[in-house]
Design a protein around this motif. Structure first.
Motif, short mmCIF file in Angstrom:
data_model
loop_
_atom_site.label_atom_id
_atom_site.label_comp_id
_atom_site.label_asym_id
_atom_site.label_seq_id
_atom_site.Cartn_x
_atom_site.Cartn_y
_atom_site.Cartn_z
N PHE A 170 51.28 66.43 -10.17
CA PHE A 170 52.57 66.04 -9.65
C PHE A 170 52.83 66.76 -8.32
CE2 PHE A 170 52.55 66.17 -14.23
CZ PHE A 170 53.19 65.02 -14.65
N MET A 171 53.61 66.11 -7.45
CA MET A 171 54.09 66.79 -6.25
C MET A 171 55.43 66.20 -5.86
SD MET A 171 51.69 65.18 -3.19
CE MET A 171 52.63 65.90 -1.84
N LEU A 172 56.33 67.08 -5.40
CA LEU A 172 57.62 66.67 -4.84
C LEU A 172 57.61 67.12 -3.40
CD1 LEU A 172 60.44 65.44 -5.46
CD2 LEU A 172 61.21 67.76 -5.99
N ILE A 173 57.89 66.21 -2.48
CA ILE A 173 57.73 66.50 -1.05
C ILE A 173 58.93 65.97 -0.28
CG2 ILE A 173 56.35 64.38 -0.80
CD1 ILE A 173 54.87 65.76 1.51
N GLY A 174 59.35 66.73 0.74
CA GLY A 174 60.44 66.29 1.60
C GLY A 174 60.78 67.35 2.62
N ARG A 175 61.65 66.99 3.55
CA ARG A 175 62.07 67.93 4.61
C ARG A 175 63.29 68.72 4.16
NH1 ARG A 175 60.29 63.28 6.95
NH2 ARG A 175 58.60 63.51 8.48
N ILE A 176 63.19 69.33 3.03
CA ILE A 176 64.30 70.04 2.42
C ILE A 176 63.95 71.53 2.40
CG2 ILE A 176 63.48 69.93 0.02
CD1 ILE A 176 66.34 69.01 -0.75
N PRO A 177 64.92 72.43 2.50
CA PRO A 177 64.59 73.86 2.49
C PRO A 177 63.78 74.26 1.26
CG PRO A 177 66.87 73.53 3.16
CD PRO A 177 66.36 72.19 2.74
N VAL A 178 62.92 75.25 1.44
CA VAL A 178 61.99 75.64 0.39
C VAL A 178 62.70 76.06 -0.89
CG1 VAL A 178 60.23 77.34 -0.24
CG2 VAL A 178 60.19 76.29 2.02
N ASP A 179 63.77 76.84 -0.76
CA ASP A 179 64.48 77.30 -1.95
C ASP A 179 65.03 76.14 -2.76
OD1 ASP A 179 63.90 79.87 -1.24
OD2 ASP A 179 65.90 80.34 -0.46
N ARG A 180 65.60 75.16 -2.06
CA ARG A 180 66.14 73.98 -2.74
C ARG A 180 65.02 73.15 -3.35
NH1 ARG A 180 69.59 71.57 -5.94
NH2 ARG A 180 70.30 69.51 -5.26
N MET A 181 63.90 73.03 -2.63
CA MET A 181 62.75 72.28 -3.16
C MET A 181 62.23 72.94 -4.43
SD MET A 181 60.70 69.74 -2.94
CE MET A 181 60.72 69.07 -1.27
N LYS A 182 62.15 74.25 -4.44
CA LYS A 182 61.69 74.97 -5.64
C LYS A 182 62.61 74.69 -6.83
CE LYS A 182 60.32 79.63 -7.11
NZ LYS A 182 61.18 79.81 -8.29
N GLU A 183 63.89 74.72 -6.57
CA GLU A 183 64.87 74.45 -7.64
C GLU A 183 64.73 73.03 -8.18
OE1 GLU A 183 69.74 74.07 -8.01
OE2 GLU A 183 68.86 75.21 -6.36
N LEU A 184 64.63 72.05 -7.28
CA LEU A 184 64.51 70.66 -7.70
C LEU A 184 63.20 70.42 -8.44
CD1 LEU A 184 65.80 68.87 -4.47
CD2 LEU A 184 66.97 68.95 -6.68
N GLY A 185 62.10 70.97 -7.90
CA GLY A 185 60.80 70.74 -8.51
C GLY A 185 60.68 71.33 -9.90
N GLU A 186 61.18 72.55 -10.07
CA GLU A 186 61.10 73.18 -11.38
C GLU A 186 61.96 72.44 -12.39
OE1 GLU A 186 62.10 77.23 -10.60
OE2 GLU A 186 60.04 77.76 -9.99
N TYR A 225 63.07 58.84 -2.72
CA TYR A 225 64.47 59.23 -2.72
C TYR A 225 64.96 59.33 -1.27
CZ TYR A 225 62.91 61.12 -7.27
OH TYR A 225 62.35 61.29 -8.51
N LEU A 226 66.29 59.36 -1.12
CA LEU A 226 66.88 59.62 0.19
C LEU A 226 67.94 60.69 0.05
CD1 LEU A 226 66.89 58.85 3.16
CD2 LEU A 226 68.68 57.17 2.65
N ASP A 227 67.63 61.87 0.59
CA ASP A 227 68.59 62.97 0.60
C ASP A 227 69.54 62.76 1.78
OD1 ASP A 227 69.72 65.57 0.03
OD2 ASP A 227 68.64 66.29 1.78
N PRO A 228 70.85 62.78 1.56
CA PRO A 228 71.79 62.49 2.66
C PRO A 228 71.71 63.48 3.81
CG PRO A 228 72.96 63.34 0.73
CD PRO A 228 71.56 63.06 0.29
N GLU A 229 71.17 64.66 3.57
CA GLU A 229 71.12 65.68 4.61
C GLU A 229 69.77 65.77 5.31
OE1 GLU A 229 72.36 69.39 3.02
OE2 GLU A 229 74.39 68.70 2.51
N THR A 230 68.68 65.63 4.55
CA THR A 230 67.35 65.88 5.14
C THR A 230 66.45 64.64 5.20
OG1 THR A 230 66.44 66.56 3.01
CG2 THR A 230 67.43 68.27 4.37
N GLY A 231 66.87 63.53 4.61
CA GLY A 231 66.09 62.31 4.73
C GLY A 231 65.20 62.03 3.52
N PRO A 232 64.10 61.28 3.73
CA PRO A 232 63.26 60.82 2.62
C PRO A 232 62.60 61.96 1.85
CG PRO A 232 62.83 59.54 4.60
CD PRO A 232 63.68 60.69 5.01
#
Length: 267
Positions: A243-259, A201-208
């Motif tokens: 499974f794993m979801l990885i990126g340079r995105i803030p932890v709180d947002r990553m938790k929300e997306l992953g769940e 994926y490509l997040d417009p704010e934090t990248g891949p």
């Protein structure tokens, strides 16, 4: 090369492992290993991991404009080799990593790749090890890697269908979508002899970003968080897959997306 105050690059450490350094260069690496625990740990990881970088990035290199790539490589200062005699093209991983870096700067994407680990790990360490290897791989990506328009829904579905057969899953663009983040590509890789899906994926704010899936029999595990290579990771597993979801995105947002994606994959 490294000095007492400089951490060796992965390129230099790989050359050290391959026996491609002069005696003086090798001595500096050895001194760095003794003085800095992080250097020793990195050297151990690179020695343990057998990553076929040439095969993994072959499609990327084949797409690169040769004249531009040659000019970029010509700008890299030549280094003396400890070995005599001719060296086949890309026989040196250090030379290959230089070409790879130039290609990534040019901004070309990877279509298919292979990640391999020569060593075998126990079941209890399996999930940790594959996440470490994937994080190393994902850290190479930049926003330019996935530049260009996102594929159509039909193209996404076709790419995901190619992963279903290998992984025994039923994936669709709707199941693996991330709100506000473009799905760019679904890749088939390999880890430790097993197929590994990488949905990029490509997040417009934090990248891949990437959602990665591999077969696993280590059992069900609820989503958990960690940090690797400066990136946030949320990971979980069921009876058949990890499974794993990885990126340079803030932890709180990553938790929300992953769940969220975890619930959809389990539905």
């Amino acid at each position: 090369m490294t000095t007492k105050h400089t951490i060796p690059s992965d390129e230099d450490l790989t050359a050290f492992i391959d026996g491609e350094l002069t005696d003086e260069e090798a001595a500096r690496i050895e001194a760095g290993v003794k003085e800095d625990e992080s250097v020793a740990e990195r050297l151990e990881f690179l020695a343990r991991a057998n990553l076929p970088f040439e095969q993994a990035f072959a499609p990327l290199l084949s797409e690169a404009p040769r004249e531009k790539l040659a000019a970029m490589l010509a700008a890299i200062p030549a280094q003396l080799s400890a070995r005599s005699g001719p060296t086949p093209a890309f026989a040196s991983r250090r030379r290959f990593l230089g070409a790879l870096a130039a290609s990534l700067v040019a901004g070309f994407a990877i279509d298919r790749a292979v990640i391999g680990i020569g060593a075998r790990f126990s079941a209890k360490d399996e999930n940790s090890e594959w996440r470490a290897v994937v994080a190393d791989y994902i850290s190479l990506y930049t926003a330019e890697t996935f530049a260009g328009p996102a594929p159509s829904r039909d193209d996404q579905a076709a790419q995901l269908a190619g992963l279903d057969e290998k992984l025994g899953l039923s994936l669709s663009p709707e199941v693996v979508s991330l709100p506000g983040i473009d799905l760019k590509r679904a890749l088939l890789l390999q880890y430790d002899g097993k197929p590994l899906a990488q949905i990029a994926y490509l997040d417009p704010e934090t990248g891949p970003m990437a959602l990665c899936i591999v077969r696993s029999d280590t059992g069900r595990k609820a989503p958990d968080l960690e940090s690797r290579k400066g990136m946030s990771v949320i990971y979980w597993s069921n009876e058949t897959h990890a499974f794993m979801l990885i990126g340079r995105i803030p932890v709180d947002r990553m938790k929300e997306l992953g769940e969220d994606v975890s619930r959809r994959l389990s539905a």
